[in-house]
Design an enzyme around this catalytic site. Structure first.
Site, PDB file in Angstrom:
ATOM      1  N   HIS A  10      17.663  -2.150  -1.440  1.00  0.00           N
ATOM      2  CA  HIS A  10      16.792  -1.492  -0.463  1.00  0.00           C
ATOM      3  C   HIS A  10      17.037  -2.102   0.905  1.00  0.00           C
ATOM      4  O   HIS A  10      17.473  -3.247   1.023  1.00  0.00           O
ATOM      5  CB  HIS A  10      15.312  -1.607  -0.845  1.00  0.00           C
ATOM      6  CG  HIS A  10      14.788  -3.012  -0.913  1.00  0.00           C
ATOM      7  ND1 HIS A  10      14.361  -3.706   0.195  1.00  0.00           N
ATOM      8  CD2 HIS A  10      14.622  -3.847  -1.968  1.00  0.00           C
ATOM      9  CE1 HIS A  10      13.948  -4.917  -0.169  1.00  0.00           C
ATOM     10  NE2 HIS A  10      14.097  -5.031  -1.465  1.00  0.00           N
ATOM     11  N   ASP A 130       8.194 -13.629   2.147  1.00  0.00           N
ATOM     12  CA  ASP A 130       8.492 -12.281   1.667  1.00  0.00           C
ATOM     13  C   ASP A 130       8.133 -12.168   0.194  1.00  0.00           C
ATOM     14  O   ASP A 130       7.391 -13.003  -0.339  1.00  0.00           O
ATOM     15  CB  ASP A 130       9.956 -11.920   1.930  1.00  0.00           C
ATOM     16  CG  ASP A 130      10.948 -12.817   1.191  1.00  0.00           C
ATOM     17  OD1 ASP A 130      10.517 -13.672   0.394  1.00  0.00           O
ATOM     18  OD2 ASP A 130      12.166 -12.659   1.403  1.00  0.00           O
ATOM     19  N   GLY A 161       4.161 -12.366  -0.910  1.00  0.00           N
ATOM     20  CA  GLY A 161       4.548 -10.970  -0.709  1.00  0.00           C
ATOM     21  C   GLY A 161       4.259 -10.127  -1.933  1.00  0.00           C
ATOM     22  O   GLY A 161       3.745  -9.004  -1.830  1.00  0.00           O
ATOM     23  N   GLU A 165       1.626  -7.010  -2.328  1.00  0.00           N
ATOM     24  CA  GLU A 165       2.191  -5.747  -2.810  1.00  0.00           C
ATOM     25  C   GLU A 165       1.429  -5.212  -4.020  1.00  0.00           C
ATOM     26  O   GLU A 165       1.163  -4.005  -4.128  1.00  0.00           O
ATOM     27  CB  GLU A 165       3.653  -5.995  -3.165  1.00  0.00           C
ATOM     28  CG  GLU A 165       4.341  -4.946  -3.979  1.00  0.00           C
ATOM     29  CD  GLU A 165       5.679  -5.449  -4.500  1.00  0.00           C
ATOM     30  OE1 GLU A 165       6.009  -5.108  -5.647  1.00  0.00           O
ATOM     31  OE2 GLU A 165       6.375  -6.183  -3.771  1.00  0.00           O
ATOM     32  N   GLY A 307       9.496 -10.054   4.949  1.00  0.00           N
ATOM     33  CA  GLY A 307       8.728  -8.819   4.879  1.00  0.00           C
ATOM     34  C   GLY A 307       7.273  -8.983   5.251  1.00  0.00           C
ATOM     35  O   GLY A 307       6.676  -8.093   5.864  1.00  0.00           O
ATOM     36  N   ASN A 311       3.343  -7.839   8.934  1.00  0.00           N
ATOM     37  CA  ASN A 311       1.892  -7.693   8.914  1.00  0.00           C
ATOM     38  C   ASN A 311       1.329  -8.067  10.278  1.00  0.00           C
ATOM     39  O   ASN A 311       1.157  -9.247  10.612  1.00  0.00           O
ATOM     40  CB  ASN A 311       1.303  -8.582   7.817  1.00  0.00           C
ATOM     41  CG  ASN A 311      -0.156  -8.290   7.534  1.00  0.00           C
ATOM     42  OD1 ASN A 311      -0.990  -8.358   8.424  1.00  0.00           O
ATOM     43  ND2 ASN A 311      -0.463  -7.966   6.293  1.00  0.00           N
ATOM     44  N   ASP A 335      13.949  -7.062   5.039  1.00  0.00           N
ATOM     45  CA  ASP A 335      15.303  -7.386   4.586  1.00  0.00           C
ATOM     46  C   ASP A 335      16.391  -6.798   5.466  1.00  0.00           C
ATOM     47  O   ASP A 335      17.497  -7.350   5.551  1.00  0.00           O
ATOM     48  CB  ASP A 335      15.495  -6.922   3.147  1.00  0.00           C
ATOM     49  CG  ASP A 335      14.977  -7.939   2.144  1.00  0.00           C
ATOM     50  OD1 ASP A 335      14.398  -8.958   2.566  1.00  0.00           O
ATOM     51  OD2 ASP A 335      15.137  -7.718   0.923  1.00  0.00           O
ATOM     52  N   ALA A 419       8.116   2.192  16.210  1.00  0.00           N
ATOM     53  CA  ALA A 419       8.636   3.026  17.292  1.00  0.00           C
ATOM     54  C   ALA A 419       8.368   2.325  18.613  1.00  0.00           C
ATOM     55  O   ALA A 419       7.243   1.953  18.903  1.00  0.00           O
ATOM     56  CB  ALA A 419       7.939   4.383  17.276  1.00  0.00           C
TER      57      ALA A 419
END
Length: 571
Positions: A10, A130, A161, A165, A307, A311, A335, A419
């Site tokens: 991924h 992560d 992480g 999750e 990862g 946050n 990653d 963005a």
């Protein structure tokens, strides 16, 4: 130096570094149009873009570095596995060329390098957290002009992480790719309602003990790592722990509208309360880790990657620590950003990078497209458009001032999931109805998902209470009363916002857009900003992606290059 990221099927990516400077970076998902580029670790198209951008071939590259150790737990400095190298870099895209060897950069070292090496700091404490990589889930390091020194690491059996999750999955928010939703839901909950006593923050870090659910901290489980047996056991244990709190696993219903899957947007109070508890616990653990790293190194600057570094709320907590004078969070903290760290670390070892290196002040490192190519596509599409030239920012600002929602496609594509004014959907932050319209009608996602403000830096004191730059929309701040009043759509229910500040610059269309909006409305130079994509696709990369996304949804206008495209109803 060519760095390759996303080794665990991924978030594959590629980064090219020349003379110690990042010249190009891209994530494979933007080209494959498969979010996170799941189930593949091919970096080939992203790498081909990076090389083409620099006008070189793969044979011209001095060194290729990967951000994981394929032989873990056996140490290795290089990899000569021809099949693996071909999986990463399909020879068909490089004239049949097959590199014989790639350099191995340990996963967490690549993360750490992605944060420290482009920070511009001569010294910093470095925190990487992560799910797991090369058997490690958290790393404390010391960055100096000599490079990185690892101070302490936590094994995968102590993963923060994975903890975060599993809460998101238990609440039906999606798989590991959707854990960021939990951060938004947490703002609606009571963090005191539940006690998760299996995870304990303490001086120097934290301790995770799931013995009550069949997993002991001292259990030897290295042989269960690579085949994911431990991961599956862990998810079962966490599910039992959350169920014991009286919260059974939630499977959200999905409905269909116009061929699209629409997520169930409701939630129960206990769901928000568990989310709030998990968020606060994560922040407490990260605070202890950061304080230990800062105390051990004597540094006053902190760099963050991994990862968990995506946050925003947790980063806001770290930024407020009295020990932290400056904070740098890698905008591509997941990653994918390991490609940046692998390339920079390889450059440092070869003597091509001297620390402190150039500070990373922009994430605009991806493909850009000439106006001629954009015009040809618009002609092909049959969409009506006008060439606004240098007046494009003013025209787009006028559309937003009229209450319309605009797709904004300008310059080089950004790195990371935020963005930042190159591939954005923009609206007026003065009206909460704009936020709700984007969440419900455009993004087809949960109504409690926050949207972020982009603002000229000069408005920082009024809206953020600080003049400190926030270029990457990755650190949450408490909104001022002025922000609550004037840009309420960008303020989350917990009173925070995750800003992007933009320097006033007459040559930057994005800065001109913000300035023009303020001039036309008499309100602050700030806009509601979210990524230009639908809910199940990556951020748009090419003009064709932008036009397709614009045409398929209820966006009112598209500002692409110097051209303004408007739907008939928005004329």
């Amino acid at each position: 130096m060519l760095g390759l990221g996303g080794p665990y099927y991924h978030d594959a990516s590629a980064c090219l570094v020349i003379d110690g400077r990042i010249v190009a970076f891209a994530e494979e998902e933007r080209f494959s149009r498969r979010k996170h580029h799941k189930d593949s670790r091919s970096c080939a198209v992203a790498a081909a873009y990076c090389l083409a951008d620099a006008g070189i071939t793969l044979q011209d590259v001095d060194e290729i570095a990967i951000a994981f150790n394929p032989t873990w737990p056996t140490p290795s400095d290089t990899c000569t596995d021809a099949d693996l190298i071909s999986e990463l870099l399909d020879p068909a895209l490089f004239g049949g060329h097959r590199p014989r060897e790639v350099t191995v950069i340990e996963h967490h070292l690549a993360h750490a390098a992605s944060a420290f090496h482009p920070s511009g700091f001569d010294e910093a404490a470095v925190l990487v957290v992560d799910g797991s990589g090369d058997g490690v889930s958290a790393t404390l390091a010391h960055g100096t002009t000599s490079g990185l020194k690892v101070l302490r690491q936590f094994p995968f059996s102590q993963s923060l992480g994975w903890f975060y999750e599993t809460v998101a999955e238990h609440l039906g928010l999606g798989d590991w790719t959707s854990s960021g939703k939990l951060m938004g839901l947490a703002g609606y909950g009571d963090p005191d309602r539940y006690t998760l006593d299996f995870l304990t923050p303490r001086a120097g870090g934290y301790h995770l003990d799931l013995s009550s659910y069949g997993i002991r901290p001292d259990e030897r489980i290295e042989d269960q790592y690579t085949d994911l047996r431990y991961y599956r056991r862990l998810k079962t244990a966490y599910a039992a722990a959350y169920t014991d709190l009286g919260i059974p696993p939630h499977r959200r219903a999905r409905t269909y509208s116009g061929g699209r899957i629409i997520p169930d947007t409701g939630y129960l109070p206990e769901h928000a309360d568990l989310a709030a508890c998990a968020q606060r616990l994560l922040e407490q653990c990260l605070t202890e880790l950061a304080r230990d790293a800062l105390t051990t190194t004597g540094a006053t600057r902190l760099c963050v990657a991994g990862g968990v570094g995506l946050n925003c709320s947790a980063n806001g907590r770290l930024a407020q620590l009295r020990e932290v004078e400056e904070l740098f969070v890698q905008p591509a903290a997941g990653d994918a950003g390991c490609a940046i760290g692998a390339a920079l670390e390889a450059a440092l070892r070869r003597g091509d990078l001297t620390l402190p290196g150039p500070a990373m002040t922009t994430a605009a490192l991806g493909p850009a497209f000439a106006p001629g190519a954009v015009r040809a596509l618009l002609d092909e599409s049959g969409l009506p458009y006008r060439d606004m030239g240098e007046d494009l920012p003013m025209a787009a600002a006028g559309q937003i001032a009229l209450g319309r929602t605009v797709g904004w496609f300008q310059g080089r594509m950004e790195a990371g999931p935020r963005a930042l004014g190159h591939r954005s959907i923009l609206a007026d932050p003065h009206h909460t109805s704009a936020r709700d319209h984007i969440n419900h009608r455009i993004k087809h996602r949960e109504p409690w998902r926050p949207l972020a403000p982009a603002l000229l830096a000069e408005a920082g004191q009024d809206l953020l209470g600080t003049d400190a730059p926030h270029p990457f929309m990755i650190v949450a701040r408490q909104a001022t009363e002025t922000a609550r009043k004037l840009i309420p759509a960008a303020v989350h229910t917990d009173g925070t916002l995750r800003p992007q500040t933009v320097a006033r610059d007459d040559t930057d269309p994005y800065a001109c857009l913000l300035a023009s909006f303020a001039e036309q409305t008499g309100r602050p130079p700030a806009l509601l900003n979210t990524s230009f994509n639908h809910e199940a696709e990556p951020i748009v990369c090419t003009p064709r992606d932008a036009v397709a996304t614009f045409a398929a949804g209820p966006l009112d206008a598209l500002a692409i290059g110097p051209f303004l495209v408007r739907k008939e109803h928005a004329s």
